[in-house]
Design a protein around this motif. Structure first.
Motif, PDB file in Angstrom:
ATOM      1  N   GLY A  62       0.766  -1.241   0.000  1.00 45.59           N
ATOM      2  CA  GLY A  62       0.000   0.000   0.000  1.00 45.59           C
ATOM      3  C   GLY A  62       0.794   1.286   0.000  1.00 45.59           C
ATOM      4  O   GLY A  62       0.220   2.369  -0.085  1.00 45.59           O
ATOM      5  N   ILE A 111       1.746   2.809  -4.879  1.00 46.68           N
ATOM      6  CA  ILE A 111       0.655   2.233  -5.666  1.00 46.68           C
ATOM      7  C   ILE A 111       0.977   2.226  -7.151  1.00 46.68           C
ATOM      8  O   ILE A 111       0.305   1.551  -7.911  1.00 46.68           O
ATOM      9  CB  ILE A 111      -0.688   2.923  -5.368  1.00 46.68           C
ATOM     10  CG1 ILE A 111      -0.604   4.420  -5.607  1.00 46.68           C
ATOM     11  CG2 ILE A 111      -1.113   2.631  -3.939  1.00 46.68           C
ATOM     12  CD1 ILE A 111      -1.917   5.118  -5.398  1.00 46.68           C
ATOM     13  N   ASP A 112       1.978   2.964  -7.579  1.00 46.69           N
ATOM     14  CA  ASP A 112       2.475   2.863  -8.960  1.00 46.69           C
ATOM     15  C   ASP A 112       3.942   2.452  -8.886  1.00 46.69           C
ATOM     16  O   ASP A 112       4.801   3.297  -8.647  1.00 46.69           O
ATOM     17  CB  ASP A 112       2.401   4.234  -9.668  1.00 46.69           C
ATOM     18  CG  ASP A 112       1.005   4.545 -10.160  1.00 46.69           C
ATOM     19  OD1 ASP A 112       0.445   3.706 -10.875  1.00 46.69           O
ATOM     20  OD2 ASP A 112       0.495   5.625  -9.815  1.00 46.69           O
ATOM     21  N   LEU A 166       3.819 -11.511  -8.403  1.00 46.74           N
ATOM     22  CA  LEU A 166       2.381 -11.737  -8.512  1.00 46.74           C
ATOM     23  C   LEU A 166       1.930 -11.386  -9.918  1.00 46.74           C
ATOM     24  O   LEU A 166       2.192 -10.286 -10.411  1.00 46.74           O
ATOM     25  CB  LEU A 166       1.594 -10.905  -7.512  1.00 46.74           C
ATOM     26  CG  LEU A 166       0.120 -11.328  -7.531  1.00 46.74           C
ATOM     27  CD1 LEU A 166      -0.148 -12.366  -6.457  1.00 46.74           C
ATOM     28  CD2 LEU A 166      -0.801 -10.171  -7.428  1.00 46.74           C
ATOM     29  N   ALA A 173      -2.622 -15.317  -7.716  1.00 46.55           N
ATOM     30  CA  ALA A 173      -3.162 -15.045  -6.371  1.00 46.55           C
ATOM     31  C   ALA A 173      -3.780 -16.287  -5.744  1.00 46.55           C
ATOM     32  O   ALA A 173      -3.813 -16.416  -4.517  1.00 46.55           O
ATOM     33  CB  ALA A 173      -4.193 -13.920  -6.452  1.00 46.55           C
ATOM     34  N   PHE A 231      -0.955  -1.134  -4.925  1.00 45.15           N
ATOM     35  CA  PHE A 231      -2.399  -1.165  -5.167  1.00 45.15           C
ATOM     36  C   PHE A 231      -2.891  -2.607  -5.092  1.00 45.15           C
ATOM     37  O   PHE A 231      -3.858  -2.918  -4.402  1.00 45.15           O
ATOM     38  CB  PHE A 231      -2.736  -0.545  -6.536  1.00 45.15           C
ATOM     39  CG  PHE A 231      -4.201  -0.242  -6.705  1.00 45.15           C
ATOM     40  CD1 PHE A 231      -4.680   1.041  -6.487  1.00 45.15           C
ATOM     41  CD2 PHE A 231      -5.106  -1.227  -7.057  1.00 45.15           C
ATOM     42  CE1 PHE A 231      -6.036   1.335  -6.617  1.00 45.15           C
ATOM     43  CE2 PHE A 231      -6.458  -0.950  -7.189  1.00 45.15           C
ATOM     44  CZ  PHE A 231      -6.924   0.339  -6.969  1.00 45.15           C
ATOM     45  N   VAL A 232      -2.186  -3.478  -5.799  1.00 47.78           N
ATOM     46  CA  VAL A 232      -2.564  -4.895  -5.821  1.00 47.78           C
ATOM     47  C   VAL A 232      -2.357  -5.522  -4.436  1.00 47.78           C
ATOM     48  O   VAL A 232      -3.222  -6.247  -3.937  1.00 47.78           O
ATOM     49  CB  VAL A 232      -1.755  -5.647  -6.904  1.00 47.78           C
ATOM     50  CG1 VAL A 232      -1.958  -7.147  -6.802  1.00 47.78           C
ATOM     51  CG2 VAL A 232      -2.160  -5.149  -8.295  1.00 47.78           C
ATOM     52  N   ASN A 274      -2.310  -4.081  -1.476  1.00 49.10           N
ATOM     53  CA  ASN A 274      -3.294  -3.588  -0.520  1.00 49.10           C
ATOM     54  C   ASN A 274      -4.651  -4.238  -0.762  1.00 49.10           C
ATOM     55  O   ASN A 274      -5.380  -4.575   0.186  1.00 49.10           O
ATOM     56  CB  ASN A 274      -3.393  -2.062  -0.634  1.00 49.10           C
ATOM     57  CG  ASN A 274      -4.141  -1.452   0.537  1.00 49.10           C
ATOM     58  OD1 ASN A 274      -5.353  -1.301   0.486  1.00 49.10           O
ATOM     59  ND2 ASN A 274      -3.433  -1.125   1.598  1.00 49.10           N
ATOM     60  N   THR A 275      -4.985  -4.439  -2.031  1.00 56.57           N
ATOM     61  CA  THR A 275      -6.249  -5.097  -2.374  1.00 56.57           C
ATOM     62  C   THR A 275      -6.255  -6.536  -1.864  1.00 56.57           C
ATOM     63  O   THR A 275      -7.245  -7.001  -1.293  1.00 56.57           O
ATOM     64  CB  THR A 275      -6.457  -5.054  -3.905  1.00 56.57           C
ATOM     65  OG1 THR A 275      -6.538  -3.685  -4.311  1.00 56.57           O
ATOM     66  CG2 THR A 275      -7.736  -5.762  -4.319  1.00 56.57           C
ATOM     67  N   ILE A 276      -5.139  -7.234  -2.039  1.00 54.66           N
ATOM     68  CA  ILE A 276      -5.031  -8.614  -1.541  1.00 54.66           C
ATOM     69  C   ILE A 276      -5.222  -8.656  -0.023  1.00 54.66           C
ATOM     70  O   ILE A 276      -5.958  -9.478   0.517  1.00 54.66           O
ATOM     71  CB  ILE A 276      -3.656  -9.218  -1.924  1.00 54.66           C
ATOM     72  CG1 ILE A 276      -3.619  -9.501  -3.418  1.00 54.66           C
ATOM     73  CG2 ILE A 276      -3.353 -10.477  -1.114  1.00 54.66           C
ATOM     74  CD1 ILE A 276      -2.266  -9.989  -3.924  1.00 54.66           C
ATOM     75  N   LYS A 322      -6.707  -6.422   1.955  1.00 56.88           N
ATOM     76  CA  LYS A 322      -8.060  -6.060   2.398  1.00 56.88           C
ATOM     77  C   LYS A 322      -9.074  -7.141   2.034  1.00 56.88           C
ATOM     78  O   LYS A 322      -9.997  -7.410   2.789  1.00 56.88           O
ATOM     79  CB  LYS A 322      -8.457  -4.713   1.797  1.00 56.88           C
ATOM     80  CG  LYS A 322      -7.712  -3.579   2.485  1.00 56.88           C
ATOM     81  CD  LYS A 322      -8.235  -2.223   2.112  1.00 56.88           C
ATOM     82  CE  LYS A 322      -7.550  -1.159   2.973  1.00 56.88           C
ATOM     83  NZ  LYS A 322      -7.279   0.058   2.227  1.00 56.88           N
ATOM     84  N   LEU A 323      -8.907  -7.747   0.863  1.00 54.10           N
ATOM     85  CA  LEU A 323      -9.818  -8.826   0.469  1.00 54.10           C
ATOM     86  C   LEU A 323      -9.700  -9.986   1.462  1.00 54.10           C
ATOM     87  O   LEU A 323     -10.714 -10.535   1.904  1.00 54.10           O
ATOM     88  CB  LEU A 323      -9.464  -9.314  -0.940  1.00 54.10           C
ATOM     89  CG  LEU A 323     -10.482 -10.242  -1.589  1.00 54.10           C
ATOM     90  CD1 LEU A 323     -11.694  -9.449  -2.052  1.00 54.10           C
ATOM     91  CD2 LEU A 323      -9.885 -10.972  -2.771  1.00 54.10           C
ATOM     92  N   SER A 324      -8.472 -10.324   1.807  1.00 54.57           N
ATOM     93  CA  SER A 324      -8.249 -11.429   2.747  1.00 54.57           C
ATOM     94  C   SER A 324      -8.856 -11.094   4.107  1.00 54.57           C
ATOM     95  O   SER A 324      -9.476 -11.951   4.746  1.00 54.57           O
ATOM     96  CB  SER A 324      -6.746 -11.688   2.906  1.00 54.57           C
ATOM     97  OG  SER A 324      -6.142 -11.849   1.647  1.00 54.57           O
ATOM     98  N   GLY A 332     -11.345  -9.104   4.655  1.00 52.64           N
ATOM     99  CA  GLY A 332     -12.804  -9.150   4.516  1.00 52.64           C
ATOM    100  C   GLY A 332     -13.318 -10.581   4.584  1.00 52.64           C
ATOM    101  O   GLY A 332     -14.309 -10.866   5.266  1.00 52.64           O
TER     102      GLY A 332
END
Lengths: 317, 317
Positions: A146, A149-150, A181, A218, A235-236, A238-240, A242-244, A246
């Motif tokens: 996070g 992000i670029d 990844l 993933a 970005f990816v 942080n998404t991983i 947060k998804l985990s 959740g």
């Protein structure tokens, strides 16, 4: 003597919950450790009294300001020099503490990390990382989660080295497998940036910097079958993360827990190490409970003892 | 009469498993439906005989070639004009079937979708999408999940419209909430591309094209609290899909299943609709079982009946 700095004013439920977590950590850290609390001295004393804990079990550095979540991180750091985070980072940079943990403003912690403690020479961009559980029982390291992000290809390449050094010195893995990844396993998969990173990682691996094993999808990061270190942009990552988290919550609500899923519980993982800077810093979840604060203090002790910073400085020489 | 085309030669276990799945689907589709199988006629007949199913319950279009997973999609499509996928797409473009389902080469299905069936006028880039379960019991639509791994802001903006039309016409949601997947909820979060998309989505929402509700973090896509349609680029969407599948498998191995998690089981979801092209196309998992093929046939019937293509053509006029 190891001095673990703790931002007593950082986090949604600070200082009460942070001080309670610090008290819980007292019995878990080694005897040669001392927790240094940065925060409002009177408030800290009053919470310690309520907890029935003697004040002299801690060092307390009095601070008079607080960086709030809504503050602009860079401006707040300058305008609130007596905030717990700013004072904590000055102490860290001056070697008065050996590591710092904060569940406060992520932005302010990053300002302290990059502007006060500073990036290790040769590191383009520091990263924040997280340990993820695997069904094999051991942890894998995911970075960045996070901060950047670029990420250009050369930054991703450095994350392979940073992650590899971490896996060796903190996780004790002799020859960590580093993977990129991607959305497929073939070398030609991914966008331009990912394909460029793949090539740089191959070169770095051939040069003996780390052990690059190719792409990982993933679906396979939690099995330990492919990799010990997983490199991705913030970005990816942080998404991983947060998804985990959740899906962990959904499982927990259904009463589905086991040691694998508990590895995704931030209360036990103790926050995300900031890697690539000249001192150990651990960034905690804003909503940290006392248990999470305790884990964060232990993670900081572990990071200090592992000499991860010295190992990274050596790797980037 | 509705004609559902099925690529009998597509998938890791084709044609056996595909034909078995087609037989299973016979009792589930409505009476006015007919399944049209594209593939090796003798092989199909022999499998049907083994299954004790009369050949005349299907239409069979004989094809003599197969596009393999390792083939280059564009070249294979040209060099194997008698492949099940190429013949199937020609039938679809000529209106001899009303929709097409294939668990074969993703690349070849995309070539057929974009070069034979073609994108709806005004659509910059078609998308592949997936239905994800939510704890509220209803599904949400995630797109893109792997077709466009570098999405510019205007492509992401169109995905909001495509997703919104899908949610209305296929999921029956009156005023679907459309959100942009991001690493924070504030409008200023994300990289340049995401922030630019956010602005376009606000404008589109103000113009009444859809109901944009802002950013959604990956931790909240499975709760239905924020959004019915989640827009992201194909790299992130594919990562979300694969991560979820990986965690589904881990849960299944531990015997943790419930209706929420089963919503992540590709065997029940029936594949990913290709959206933004002039005919209904459903892309199945390469490793599809007979149950997955049956679900894919049903999903194709549902897509045809919903008139999603006509609704999208109308929306992009």
């Amino acid at each position: 003597m190891i001095r673990i700095g703790l931002d007593a004013m950082g986090g949604d439920f600070a200082p009460e919950v942070v001080v309670k977590g610090a008290v819980m950590a007292l019995d878990a850290i080694a005897e040669d450790c001392r927790i240094v609390l940065f925060g409002d001295k009177e408030e800290i004393r009053s919470i310690l009294a309520k907890e029935g804990c003697s004040t002299d079990r801690f060092e307390i550095v009095a601070t008079s300001e607080i960086i709030e979540m809504g503050d602009h991180p860079v401006r707040a750091f300058q305008q609130k020099p007596n905030s717990s985070i700013a004072v904590g980072f000055r102490h860290l940079a001056e070697g008065e503490i050996d590591g710092l943990a904060s569940a406060g403003s992520t932005g302010a912690v990053m300002v302290g990390s990059t502007q006060v403690v500073k990036a290790i020479e040769g590191v383009i961009r520091p990263a924040i990382s997280t340990l993820i559980p695997t069904t094999a029982g051991r942890s894998a390291l995911l970075l960045d989660v996070g901060l950047n992000i670029d990420c250009k290809a050369d930054v991703l390449e450095q994350y392979a080295l940073i992650g590899s050094v971490y896996a060796k010195s903190v996780l004790g893995i002799e020859k960590p497998r580093v993977a990129l990844l991607n959305i497929g396993t073939e070398p030609t998969k991914g966008n331009l940036q990912i394909r460029a990173a793949y090539e740089l990682l191959q070169l770095g691996s051939e040069a003996g910097k780390y052990n690059f094993v190719g792409n990982v999808e993933a679906s396979h990061i939690f099995t330990s079958e492919v990799a010990d270190v997983i490199v991705c942009d913030g970005f990816v990552g942080n998404t991983i993360l947060k998804l985990s988290e959740g899906l962990y919550s959904i499982n927990a609500q259904h009463g589905h827990t086991n040691s694998f899923w508990e590895g995704l519980n931030y209360e036990h993982t103790g926050g995300t190490p900031v890697l690539g800077i000249n001192a150990p810093v651990i960034l905690g979840h804003g909503k940290s409970t006392a248990q999470a604060i305790k884990s964060m203090v232990l993670a900081t002790e572990h990071a200090i003892r592992s000499n991860i910073v010295e190992h990274l400085q050596e790797a980037f020489k």
